[in-house]
Design a protein around this motif. Structure first.
Motif, mmCIF file in Angstrom:
data_model
loop_
_atom_site.group_PDB
_atom_site.id
_atom_site.type_symbol
_atom_site.label_atom_id
_atom_site.label_comp_id
_atom_site.label_asym_id
_atom_site.label_seq_id
_atom_site.Cartn_x
_atom_site.Cartn_y
_atom_site.Cartn_z
ATOM 1 N N ARG A 80 -0.277 5.959 -24.023
ATOM 2 C CA ARG A 80 -0.323 5.632 -25.292
ATOM 3 C C ARG A 80 -0.580 7.154 -25.461
ATOM 4 N NH1 ARG A 80 -4.722 2.033 -26.905
ATOM 5 N NH2 ARG A 80 -4.415 3.539 -29.487
ATOM 6 N N LEU A 81 -0.355 8.397 -26.024
ATOM 7 C CA LEU A 81 -0.413 9.768 -25.455
ATOM 8 C C LEU A 81 -0.463 9.751 -27.333
ATOM 9 C CD1 LEU A 81 2.962 11.104 -23.734
ATOM 10 C CD2 LEU A 81 0.147 11.087 -23.432
ATOM 11 N N LYS A 82 -1.331 10.772 -27.793
ATOM 12 C CA LYS A 82 -1.520 11.842 -29.347
ATOM 13 C C LYS A 82 -0.544 12.742 -29.547
ATOM 14 C CE LYS A 82 -5.504 13.090 -32.579
ATOM 15 N NZ LYS A 82 -6.454 13.260 -32.254
ATOM 16 N N MET A 83 0.189 12.281 -30.475
ATOM 17 C CA MET A 83 0.850 13.083 -31.643
ATOM 18 C C MET A 83 0.799 12.804 -31.981
ATOM 19 S SD MET A 83 3.663 13.468 -29.213
ATOM 20 C CE MET A 83 3.980 12.888 -27.142
ATOM 21 N N GLY A 84 0.501 14.355 -33.280
ATOM 22 C CA GLY A 84 0.407 14.622 -34.366
ATOM 23 C C GLY A 84 -1.292 13.960 -34.963
ATOM 24 N N GLU A 85 -1.106 13.290 -35.561
ATOM 25 C CA GLU A 85 -2.385 13.066 -35.699
ATOM 26 C C GLU A 85 -2.635 11.338 -35.217
ATOM 27 O OE1 GLU A 85 -2.849 13.100 -40.060
ATOM 28 O OE2 GLU A 85 -2.364 14.703 -40.133
ATOM 29 N N ASN A 86 -1.913 10.798 -34.652
ATOM 30 C CA ASN A 86 -1.751 9.300 -34.628
ATOM 31 C C ASN A 86 -1.060 8.814 -32.546
ATOM 32 O OD1 ASN A 86 -2.269 8.181 -36.706
ATOM 33 N ND2 ASN A 86 0.079 8.575 -37.428
ATOM 34 N N PHE A 87 -1.656 8.490 -32.151
ATOM 35 C CA PHE A 87 -0.990 7.212 -30.359
ATOM 36 C C PHE A 87 -0.075 7.179 -30.817
ATOM 37 C CE2 PHE A 87 -5.669 8.629 -30.261
ATOM 38 C CZ PHE A 87 -5.586 9.617 -28.388
ATOM 39 N N GLU A 88 1.003 7.596 -30.135
ATOM 40 C CA GLU A 88 1.947 7.053 -30.032
ATOM 41 C C GLU A 88 2.210 6.057 -28.946
ATOM 42 O OE1 GLU A 88 4.172 5.774 -32.388
ATOM 43 O OE2 GLU A 88 3.196 8.010 -33.437
ATOM 44 N N GLU A 89 2.960 5.141 -28.386
ATOM 45 C CA GLU A 89 3.418 4.181 -27.045
ATOM 46 C C GLU A 89 4.350 4.803 -26.744
ATOM 47 O OE1 GLU A 89 3.144 -0.414 -26.127
ATOM 48 O OE2 GLU A 89 1.294 0.246 -26.815
ATOM 49 N N TYR A 90 4.353 5.030 -24.938
ATOM 50 C CA TYR A 90 5.454 5.378 -24.456
ATOM 51 C C TYR A 90 5.455 4.163 -23.174
ATOM 52 C CZ TYR A 90 5.231 9.754 -27.098
ATOM 53 O OH TYR A 90 6.058 10.954 -28.481
ATOM 54 N N ILE A 127 9.858 22.975 -22.331
ATOM 55 C CA ILE A 127 9.194 23.242 -22.971
ATOM 56 C C ILE A 127 7.571 22.434 -23.023
ATOM 57 C CG2 ILE A 127 8.242 23.701 -25.757
ATOM 58 C CD1 ILE A 127 11.005 23.119 -26.525
ATOM 59 N N GLY A 128 6.207 23.152 -22.182
ATOM 60 C CA GLY A 128 5.327 22.716 -21.845
ATOM 61 C C GLY A 128 4.468 22.131 -23.182
ATOM 62 N N ALA A 129 3.997 20.950 -22.682
ATOM 63 C CA ALA A 129 2.947 20.404 -23.840
ATOM 64 C C ALA A 129 1.998 20.029 -23.027
ATOM 65 C CB ALA A 129 3.635 19.920 -25.052
ATOM 66 N N SER A 130 0.744 19.585 -24.128
ATOM 67 C CA SER A 130 -0.803 18.507 -23.633
ATOM 68 C C SER A 130 -0.935 17.401 -24.652
ATOM 69 C CB SER A 130 -1.372 18.850 -22.703
ATOM 70 O OG SER A 130 -2.009 19.838 -24.097
ATOM 71 N N ALA A 131 -1.133 16.567 -24.304
ATOM 72 C CA ALA A 131 -1.915 15.514 -25.081
ATOM 73 C C ALA A 131 -2.927 14.417 -24.892
ATOM 74 C CB ALA A 131 -0.477 14.957 -25.673
ATOM 75 N N GLN A 132 -3.777 14.103 -25.562
ATOM 76 C CA GLN A 132 -4.463 13.160 -24.829
ATOM 77 C C GLN A 132 -3.879 11.743 -25.045
ATOM 78 O OE1 GLN A 132 -8.242 13.800 -25.022
ATOM 79 N NE2 GLN A 132 -7.237 15.739 -24.709
ATOM 80 N N ALA A 133 -4.190 11.249 -23.464
ATOM 81 C CA ALA A 133 -4.153 10.093 -23.350
ATOM 82 C C ALA A 133 -4.523 8.957 -23.186
ATOM 83 C CB ALA A 133 -2.865 10.273 -22.277
ATOM 84 N N TYR A 134 -4.910 8.192 -23.367
ATOM 85 C CA TYR A 134 -5.572 6.769 -22.640
ATOM 86 C C TYR A 134 -5.803 6.498 -21.102
ATOM 87 C CZ TYR A 134 -7.787 5.922 -27.323
ATOM 88 O OH TYR A 134 -8.541 5.840 -28.843
ATOM 89 N N LEU A 135 -6.893 6.558 -20.655
ATOM 90 C CA LEU A 135 -6.415 6.444 -19.278
ATOM 91 C C LEU A 135 -7.152 4.936 -18.860
ATOM 92 C CD1 LEU A 135 -5.991 7.901 -16.548
ATOM 93 C CD2 LEU A 135 -8.753 8.269 -15.960
ATOM 94 N N ASP A 136 -7.667 4.277 -20.213
ATOM 95 C CA ASP A 136 -7.823 2.649 -20.263
ATOM 96 C C ASP A 136 -8.630 2.664 -22.050
ATOM 97 O OD1 ASP A 136 -10.851 3.426 -20.688
ATOM 98 O OD2 ASP A 136 -10.967 3.315 -18.700
ATOM 99 N N GLU A 137 -9.304 1.517 -22.250
ATOM 100 C CA GLU A 137 -9.361 1.886 -23.362
ATOM 101 C C GLU A 137 -10.302 2.541 -24.512
ATOM 102 O OE1 GLU A 137 -7.328 -0.094 -25.778
ATOM 103 O OE2 GLU A 137 -5.668 -0.141 -23.866
ATOM 104 N N SER A 138 -11.110 2.967 -23.667
ATOM 105 C CA SER A 138 -12.352 3.726 -23.774
ATOM 106 C C SER A 138 -12.282 5.181 -23.913
ATOM 107 C CB SER A 138 -13.627 3.298 -23.207
ATOM 108 O OG SER A 138 -13.657 3.701 -21.954
ATOM 109 N N ILE A 139 -11.486 5.189 -22.600
ATOM 110 C CA ILE A 139 -11.696 6.959 -22.116
ATOM 111 C C ILE A 139 -10.152 8.377 -22.182
ATOM 112 C CG2 ILE A 139 -12.052 7.993 -20.250
ATOM 113 C CD1 ILE A 139 -13.982 6.118 -19.307
ATOM 114 N N THR A 140 -10.695 9.417 -22.896
ATOM 115 C CA THR A 140 -9.000 10.004 -23.387
ATOM 116 C C THR A 140 -9.160 10.768 -21.899
ATOM 117 O OG1 THR A 140 -9.768 11.106 -24.551
ATOM 118 C CG2 THR A 140 -8.733 8.988 -25.193
ATOM 119 N N GLN A 141 -7.914 11.269 -21.279
ATOM 120 C CA GLN A 141 -8.064 12.323 -20.518
ATOM 121 C C GLN A 141 -6.684 13.679 -21.561
ATOM 122 O OE1 GLN A 141 -7.300 11.899 -16.965
ATOM 123 N NE2 GLN A 141 -5.293 11.952 -17.359
ATOM 124 N N ASN A 142 -6.658 14.712 -21.339
ATOM 125 C CA ASN A 142 -5.774 15.076 -21.505
ATOM 126 C C ASN A 142 -4.816 15.161 -20.406
ATOM 127 O OD1 ASN A 142 -4.356 17.906 -22.936
ATOM 128 N ND2 ASN A 142 -4.658 19.081 -21.151
#
Length: 814
Positions: free
Chosen positions: A168-178, A98-113
């Motif tokens: 760190r990936l945004k899953m639901g309303e929060n960012f989770e650590e993987y 199943i393909g999906a996407s989430a916002q991910a922290y590239l560093d502490e201030s920038i996120t990307q898809n």
């Protein structure tokens, strides 16, 4: 002995520089393009071969009864993989993709898809993607573990060892650590599956409810199985009916819902419009390209043959002397084949250089990552080409000239005007047939693509920018859509206040085949009614430039018109509503709703397809209450559609990004153009058209060189005749016309056969479009006149030059 063959062959080639040069250039062009095509075809045929035991890997195809009969798709329920593994002993491993996407922290201030695949622990047991670090059987055991490719690892961690590090990936309303537990080599170019990151499918709980995960009628991604042996496929398919009876109970109806297995080797080469998550190539494309390669080589070989026969009179005395001195037939054949071999070998070396030079253009044209790697298979292809061309180009001239009788040759009684002259003319006519076939095919394709490009789609695509809004994962599908629209509305309203923005709307789907979702419901008569649906907001109708035929547009305010629908004319006609306004769906399961407007039919799909019934809604609640079928073929996150007022795009882009940072300060900004989305639907045929145009150009060039050489040989062999005619008072133009008549007949023969053949061969290609148009007969007439003019120009120049020679010198020659 062999050394002497090569010495004599080299001496003859240097002596006849013009013919050697024409043959060399023709074969070089033919080989350069053909090498690229043959390597590309061989590359396409190797897709997924790197997987160990690939013959044991299969993909499930779902078949379900609809209004128009059985429909098929590779989207399958989440429950499919564990059920097949549990029900059939022949299934050793099974996984859902199943393909999906989430916002991910590239560093502490920038996120990307960040895109990823949700899979289970069997994924790396089924597929042999090279794992550089980590234990293949354990890397995906934990819910919060991820496996990344080398490129992704460098993007997040640079050159540092990624194992043990966190993303760190945004899953639901929060960012989770993987935690990174495995490192894969970058996915091979010949893999039909492409991905950047793998995550355990236990994370489905963030986006799909348990009820949906256990439903046989909610489909999400592809299912792959690994079985004990290829013959087990039949056993598994035979047992599917029993499995579905057990799973669906009283809801099961025989033959209305079942699965079949598709071999991994059959996935990449497919004409299916719905290819699932796999990258596919149409087999017809490979056949067409292979045909083009052979046609170009054939034209070059014909040049070689016709010129060799044309030079037979000048080489005849050489043959006669060599035979008189005791040369055997086989030795002479070998001598002429050696010359053909040397030309072909030289052309191959230059062709490889040309192929390397054209490779970036070819990769850009077909959006591939082809590399000219000279492994055993590629070396065999090259050796095969050398042998085939040497035989095609040199065999007949070698056999013909080696078979000449020395007595006739040395007495000067040799004539090749009868029979062999007819063969030469036939070969040149065949060259023109191929050339005009390719030119006419190019003209048909260019005309059709112009029709597509200029066709009125029923909406305005100019200067419409699509801005992706972050996805809001939720186990409630309705909540996910509504939350996504709420986020998009904040951005839309911030843009609506800018004077540079003409209008802004919100949409789930954009444009193209299967972009709008498939939905259906049973009517009161018990028939299934299928249609396309899109959820919209803001000034969608205005931004798209859709024309209201009846009724009104949606109220752009959030929360308004939550139970209102807008339909297209085809929907109203299918429902047989003479006055659609105020109508409701013919099924009591639907909650309160109303048709408030009808838009003029527009093409939401590509022009390969007919217009279908379309429904637009602002809220999913009213629609979802009554439908019994929903297939989601595109992304579920909303997009804000923004139409500018014709200002400079860079300035407009700066405004879009400025407002984005104000509303979504931590989210990455990404956008696309609606017109580019429209054009992308026809890229495959645009590429094919460009390739045929290139082939036609090369074919014309080679044929032109062949015609030039043929005319030169024909005129050189008749200089005495030209001298006599001039002495007897013939004008230069009448002599020129004498030669032109001969070659014009050849040209007309090629045109008269080539043009109808092109129309016949292109019939299947053009009929794939629902909107199509053949070129006018005027175009074909102009092409014929162009061919005639082309021949006249080449032959006239050479014949007029020959008539300027002093007849005294030509008649004194012997």
């Amino acid at each position: 002995m062999l050394k002497n063959y090569f010495k004599i062959a080299l001496r003859n080639l240097i002596k006849n520089k013009l013919h050697f040069g024409i043959n060399l250039i023709g074969l070089t062009l033919g080989l350069g393009v053909s090498i690229l095509i043959f390597f590309f075809v061989q590359f396409e045929l190797t897709f997924d071969d790197f997987h160990e035991e690939s013959e044991l890997i299969f993909r499930l195809e779902r078949h379900e009864m609809g209004e128009d009969g059985i429909g098929s798709s590779f989207s399958t329920p989440v429950i499919t993989a564990p059920t097949f593994k549990g029900e059939f002993a022949q299934v050793t491993h099974a996984t859902q993709l199943i393909g999906a996407s989430a916002q991910a922290y590239l560093d502490e201030s920038i996120t990307q898809n960040q895109e990823y695949l949700l899979v289970n622990t069997d994924f790396l047991e089924i597929f042999s993607f090279p794992l550089l670090k980590g234990d293949r059987s354990k890397v995906l055991e934990d819910k919060y573990s991820v496996v990344v490719t080398e490129t992704v690892a460098k993007k997040y961690f640079g050159e540092a060892d990624p194992l043990g590090k966190s993303i760190r990936l945004k899953m639901g309303e929060n960012f989770e650590e993987y935690q990174v537990t495995g490192l894969l080599a970058d996915i091979p170019a010949n893999s039909s599956l492409k991905f950047e990151m793998l995550i355990n499918n236990l994370n489905l709980d963030y986006s799909i409810s348990k009820q949906s995960q256990n439903s046989w009628f909610n489909v999400y991604g592809d299912t792959y199985l690994k079985i004990t042996d290829p013959q087990a496929k039949g056993t598994i398919e035979a047992g599917v009916e029993g499995m579905m009876k057990k799973a669906l109970g009283t809801n099961y109806k025989e033959g209305e819902y079942y699965f079949t297995l598709q071999s991994l080797s059959d996935i990449h080469l497919s004409d299916a419009s719905n290819s699932g998550m796999a990258e596919t190539t149409r087999p017809s494309l490979l056949l067409i390209l292979t045909g083009i390669a052979f046609l170009i080589l054939l034209i070059a070989c014909i040049n070689f043959t016709t010129m060799a026969i044309g030079r037979a009179t000048t080489r005849a005395k050489e043959v006669g002397v060599r035979k008189t001195m005791g040369a055997e037939f086989i030795q002479l054949v070998f001598q002429f084949l050696t010359e053909a071999f040397l030309i072909t070998l030289s052309a191959l070396a230059l062709g490889l250089l040309l192929a390397e030079a054209l490779l970036p253009i070819f990769n850009d044209l077909f959006e591939k990552q082809l590399q000219l790697v000279y492994g055993p298979i590629q070396i065999l292809i090259l050796l095969g080409l050398v042998c085939i061309i040497t035989f095609l180009a040199g065999a007949y001239p070698a056999l013909f000239m080696s078979g000449l009788r020395p007595i006739q040759v040395l007495k000067g009684n040799l004539s090749i005007r009868f029979g062999k002259q007819a063969l030469r003319k036939g070969l040149v006519a065949f060259q023109f047939l191929i050339s005009f076939l390719l030119i006419a095919s190019t003209m048909i394709m260019v005309n059709q693509m112009n029709v597509i490009r200029n066709f009125d789609l029923g909406f305005d695509q100019e200067m419409v920018v699509l801005v992706d809004v972050p996805e809001y994962p939720s186990t409630s599908f309705i909540k996910s859509i509504e939350a996504g629209f709420a986020q998009a509305e904040l951005y839309r309203q911030s843009l609506a206040g800018r004077s540079e923005v003409q209008s802004a709307g919100i949409t789930i789907s954009t444009y193209g085949d299967d972009a709008f979702w498939n939905a259906g419901f049973p009517t009161e008569e018990g028939k299934q009614f299928n249609f396309r649906v899109n959820f919209v907001g803001g000034d969608y109708v205005k931004t798209m430039g859709l024309e209201m035929v009846e009724g009104r547009d949606f109220n752009p305010q959030p929360g308004a018109d939550s139970s209102a629908f807008i339909i297209n004319e085809t929907f109203a006609n299918a429902m047989k509503w003479s006055d659609p306004l105020g109508e409701v769906m013919p099924n009591s399961r639907f909650t309160s709703h109303q048709i408030v407007g009808v838009v003029k039919d527009f093409h939401h799909n590509s022009l390969y397809n007919q217009i279908e019934p379309v429904l637009l809604a602002k809220s999913p609640k009213a629609l979802f209450s009554g439908i019994n079928e929903l297939m989601i073929n595109s992304a579920t996150n909303p997009k804000v559609m923004v139409k500018g007022k014709g200002m400079n795009f860079e300035a407009f882009r700066a405004i879009l990004e400025e407002e984005w940072k104000r509303v979504f300060p931590l989210e990455a900004f990404s956008f696309s153009f609606l017109d580019e989305t429209v054009e992308a639907q026809y890229k495959a045929d645009e590429r094919l058209g460009k390739m045929v145009f290139i082939a036609a150009s090369i074919a014309i060039l080679i044929a032109a060189m062949g015609l030039f050489a043929m005319a030169a040989l024909s005129i050189a062999g008749r200089t005495k005749e030209i001298g006599i005619r001039k002495v007897l008072g013939a004008s230069s133009l009448s002599i020129s016309w004498m030669f032109n008549k001969e070659f014009l007949l050849i040209t007309l023969a090629g045109v008269l056969f080539g043009l109808p053949l092109s129309r016949f061969l292109m019939r299947d290609w053009i009929e794939q479009f629902a909107t199509r148009e053949w070129p006018s007969w005027v175009n074909f007439l102009l092409l014929t006149l162009l061919g005639i003019g082309f021949t006249l120009a080449i032959v006239t120049v050479q014949s007029l030059r020959a008539t300027q020679m002093n007849p005294v010198k030509t008649l004194k020659d012997e």
